[in-house]
Design an enzyme around this catalytic site. Structure first.
Site, PDB file in Angstrom:
ATOM      1  N   SER A 139       0.856  -1.187   0.000  1.00 61.63           N
ATOM      2  CA  SER A 139       0.000   0.000   0.000  1.00 61.63           C
ATOM      3  C   SER A 139       0.890   1.235   0.000  1.00 61.63           C
ATOM      4  O   SER A 139       2.023   1.193   0.503  1.00 61.63           O
ATOM      5  CB  SER A 139      -0.868   0.004   1.262  1.00 61.63           C
ATOM      6  OG  SER A 139      -1.444   1.273   1.447  1.00 61.63           O
ATOM      7  N   TYR A 152      -0.341  -1.120  10.594  1.00 59.51           N
ATOM      8  CA  TYR A 152      -0.675  -1.241   9.165  1.00 59.51           C
ATOM      9  C   TYR A 152       0.465  -0.684   8.310  1.00 59.51           C
ATOM     10  O   TYR A 152       0.945  -1.343   7.378  1.00 59.51           O
ATOM     11  CB  TYR A 152      -1.984  -0.501   8.869  1.00 59.51           C
ATOM     12  CG  TYR A 152      -2.488  -0.700   7.450  1.00 59.51           C
ATOM     13  CD1 TYR A 152      -3.089  -1.895   7.067  1.00 59.51           C
ATOM     14  CD2 TYR A 152      -2.366   0.307   6.489  1.00 59.51           C
ATOM     15  CE1 TYR A 152      -3.559  -2.084   5.774  1.00 59.51           C
ATOM     16  CE2 TYR A 152      -2.835   0.122   5.199  1.00 59.51           C
ATOM     17  CZ  TYR A 152      -3.428  -1.065   4.841  1.00 59.51           C
ATOM     18  OH  TYR A 152      -3.897  -1.253   3.550  1.00 59.51           O
TER      19      TYR A 152
END
Ligand code: NAP
Length: 250
Positions: A139, A152
């Site tokens: 990401s 994350y």
């Protein structure tokens, strides 16, 4: 390059589901993994309507023995995979006053270790055939330590660097290691973030990803708007980044 057999983790919803349908439309057989069996079965039926073979291998991607067993069964059925997309992932907040090591460990196990377990199970067969593509769903959130999502951000930075090392190491073995770094895609994972900028639909994102995988790209970053924003964020000196990031945090 077109793909004949693909394995996708995290295929029961969002980006994984869209990737599965896009590959099925292009004639690729599919092995699908996630935990929600009913959703996987519905997706498999939909994908089969494009005339391809589809099997499901439900398991928790953070459960190493279960992943090894699922990968073994999938290899026995399909013979080999020329594409494996490690897409399973979750997001969670981390707040200093609610610092929960168990939750952080679980997220790292799903997002990072899960991809490594699948790689360990599938790589020997690719090495034997001297071909194949491993693709990690990282990401743009791995670009820096973003506020409130430490685990994350860390899991995605870990994925990007892990699969970058593999990219270099696997070159001479004829295997591609691909890092996919999308910006915001309209799925359940960003439901908590109604202000996310430059959001793209999962179907459109899947088309971009498969087009670029077929072209043999090894780093897939999009959309350009978010990728450009991320380049700027990366270039900020720490003192400025810290001020801006702590002002815009949730
Ligand atoms: N949406 C975005 O803006 C965005 C941006 C960049 C990267 N990503 C990445 O894209 C990937 C897919 O996310 P999404 O946006 O499509 O969200 P999503 O709809 O929530 O999909 C997550 C997928 O991962 C699976 N999964 C979660 N935990 C799992 C586990 N322990 N074992 C096996 N499968 C598991 C889920 O299936 P089950 O619950 O059925 O197991 C689901 O299929 C994630 O890695 C995410 O970090 C998303």
């Amino acid at each position: 390059m077109t793909f004949k057999n693909a394995l996708i983790t995290g295929a029961s919803s969002g980006i994984g589901e869209a990737l599965a349908l896009e590959l099925a439309k292009r004639g690729c057989n599919l092995a699908l993994n996630a935990r929600r069996v009913e959703l996987l079965e519905q997706l498999a039926d939909k994908a089969r309507s494009h005339g391809v073979n589809v099997e499901i291998y439900p398991c928790d991607t953070a459960d190493r023995p279960a992943v090894e067993q699922a990968a073994q069964q999938a290899l026995e059925t399909f013979g080999h995979f020329d594409l494996a997309i490690f897409n399973a992932g979750m997001a969670r907040y981390v707040f200093p006053k609610k610092f929960n090591v168990d939750e952080i460990e679980q997220l790292i196990n799903v997002n990072l270790m899960g991809a490594i377990y699948w790689t360990g199970a599938l790589l020997p067969s690719m090495l034997e055939r001297k071909s194949g593509t491993l693709a990690a769903m990282s990401s743009l959130a791995g670009c820096r330590g973003l506020p409130t999502v430490a685990s994350y951000s860390a899991s995605k930075a870990g994925l990007s660097t892990f699969f970058e090392s593999l990219r270099v190491d696997l070159r001479r073995h004829g295997i591609r290691s691909v890092i996919i770094e999308p910006g915001y895609i309209q799925t359940a994972i960003i439901a908590h973030n109604p202000d996310a900028p430059f959001v793209m639909s999962a179907d459109r994102a899947a088309r971009i990803m498969i087009n670029r995988l077929e072209k043999g790209k090894t780093v897939i970053r999009f959309p350009w708007s978010t990728a450009t924003m991320v380049r700027l964020i990366r270039a900020l000196p720490n003192w400025l980044y810290d001020r801006i990031a702590s002002a815009v945090r949730n």
